[in-house]
Design an enzyme around this catalytic site. Structure first.
Site, PDB file in Angstrom:
ATOM      1  N   GLU A  51       0.845  -1.191   0.000  1.00 36.64           N
ATOM      2  CA  GLU A  51       0.000   0.000   0.000  1.00 36.64           C
ATOM      3  C   GLU A  51       0.882   1.243   0.000  1.00 36.64           C
ATOM      4  O   GLU A  51       1.806   1.350   0.816  1.00 36.64           O
ATOM      5  CB  GLU A  51      -0.913  -0.001   1.228  1.00 36.64           C
ATOM      6  CG  GLU A  51      -1.913   1.123   1.244  1.00 36.64           C
ATOM      7  CD  GLU A  51      -2.821   1.083   2.465  1.00 36.64           C
ATOM      8  OE1 GLU A  51      -3.586   2.044   2.651  1.00 36.64           O
ATOM      9  OE2 GLU A  51      -2.746   0.098   3.236  1.00 36.64           O
ATOM     10  N   ASP A  62      -5.018  10.028   9.377  1.00 42.16           N
ATOM     11  CA  ASP A  62      -3.667   9.603   9.716  1.00 42.16           C
ATOM     12  C   ASP A  62      -3.206  10.177  11.045  1.00 42.16           C
ATOM     13  O   ASP A  62      -3.484  11.328  11.384  1.00 42.16           O
ATOM     14  CB  ASP A  62      -2.681  10.028   8.618  1.00 42.16           C
ATOM     15  CG  ASP A  62      -2.923   9.287   7.325  1.00 42.16           C
ATOM     16  OD1 ASP A  62      -3.134   8.059   7.393  1.00 42.16           O
ATOM     17  OD2 ASP A  62      -2.900   9.913   6.249  1.00 42.16           O
TER      18      ASP A  62
END
Length: 264
Positions: A51, A62
Site C-alpha cells: 500500500e 492519519d
C-alpha cells in the site's frame, strides 16, 4: 499490474496458509529513491500486497507519524505524478494499492488519475474520504477502470450500511480495527473476532485489518481472524529512524509472524 491481481495475491496466501502482509509506505518517504527501494524490499521479503499513501496536506485519518512524513515529502515537492513515477520505477510484481484522499484525485483529474495509476502498475484504490454512494460518478469511473475499488468499514458501521458500502467493492475489505486515526497501539481490540465475523456475513471478499497494528505479536493476533494485516505507522517510523535496515528487520519479523495462520 493486470486486472484482479489482488484476488490472486490473496488466493496464493490462502494456499500457503498464511495471512497477507500489506505494508504501508508514504510515497517519497524518507526520500523518493529510498521509498522505491523500500517497496522492492517489501516484495523481496514477502509482502503479498503493498500500500502506497499519496501525501496530502490535511490527512484526517492519519496519526502523527504519517502526518509528519507526508508533510516532509510535500515540502520537498512530492506530487501525485511523483507518486506514480515511484510506483512505476519500483516495477513490483506484487499488487500495489494507492491510499489517497479525494482532494488529490480531483485536483489531478479523476480520469487522468485512474489512467496514470493503471499505467504505473497500480492494482487497487482506497480513498479514505469517499463514502459509498457519495460520488456515484467517481465510483463508476473506478469500477470501469482496471483498479479494484477497496472499501473501508469501521466497528461503528451499521450492518445495513456495511452491506450497501460493500456492494460493488472489489479487491479486499479494509476493516478499521478501532476508532481514531492511524498509529501503533499497545494491543489489538478485544472484539476483533466479532468485528471480522460481522464483515464476513455481508461479503466474500478478503478481510484485512489495519489501524494500530505495529508489532509481530499484534499481527499474529489479527491474523487469527483476518485474511490480511496492514502495518503502516510502525514501518514509516522505522524507515525514518533507521532507514532500510530497520525496515527490513520489521518486515522480516512481520512476515514470520504471519507465515502460518491460526484457525479463523
Amino acid at each position: 499490474m493486470s486486472d484482479r491481481a489482488i484476488a490472486r495475491a490473496f488466493s496464493a496466501a490462502r494456499v500457503a496458509r498464511r495471512a497477507a502482509l500489506i505494508p504501508f509506505f508514504t510515497a517519497g518517504w524518507p526520500t523518493a529513491s529510498g521509498c522505491r527501494e523500500a517497496l522492492r524490499l517489501a516484495e523481496r521479503i514477502g509482502a503479498a500486497v503493498v500500500e502506497v499513501g499519496i501525501p496530502f496536506s490535511d490527512p484526517l485519518a492519519d496519526g502523527l507519524t504519517i502526518q509528519q512524513a507526508s508533510q516532509a515529502v510535500l515540502e520537498r515537492g512530492m506530487t501525485v505524478g511523483g507518486v506514480f513515477e515511484i510506483v512505476r520505477e519500483a516495477a513490483l510484481s506484487v499488487p500495489v494499492v494507492l491510499m489517497t484522499y479525494l482532494n488529490p484525485m480531483l485536483a489531478y483529474g479523476v480520469d487522468r488519475f485512474l489512467a496514470d495509476a493503471e499505467r504505473a502498475g497500480v492494482a487497487g484504490l482506497l480513498c479514505t474520504d469517499l463514502p459509498a454512494g457519495a460520488a456515484p460518478d467517481i465510483e463508476e469511473a473506478v469500477a470501469a477502470s482496471a483498479l479494484d475499488l477497496i472499501r473501508l468499514v469501521a466497528p461503528t458501521t451499521p450492518d445495513d450500511r456495511m452491506r450497501m458500502a460493500l456492494t460493488g467493492a472489489s479487491g479486499f475489505v479494509y476493516l478499521i480495527s478501532r476508532l481514531g486515526v492511524t498509529g501503533a497501539r499497545a494491543d489489538t481490540p478485544p472484539d476483533l473476532e466479532r468485528q471480522v465475523r460481522r464483515v464476513r456475513v455481508v461479503t466474500t471478499l478478503p478481510v484485512v485489518v489495519g489501524f494500530g497494528i505495529g508489532t509481530p505479536g499484534q499481527a499474529t493476533a489479527a491474523a487469527r481472524y483476518a485474511d490480511g494485516v496492514v502495518v503502516g505507522s510502525a514501518l514509516v517510523e522505522a524507515l525514518g529512524a533507521g532507514g532500510l535496515p530497520a525496515a527490513e528487520r520489521l518486515l522480516s519479523e512481520l512476515v514470520g509472524a504471519l507465515r502460518v495462520r491460526g484457525a479463523a
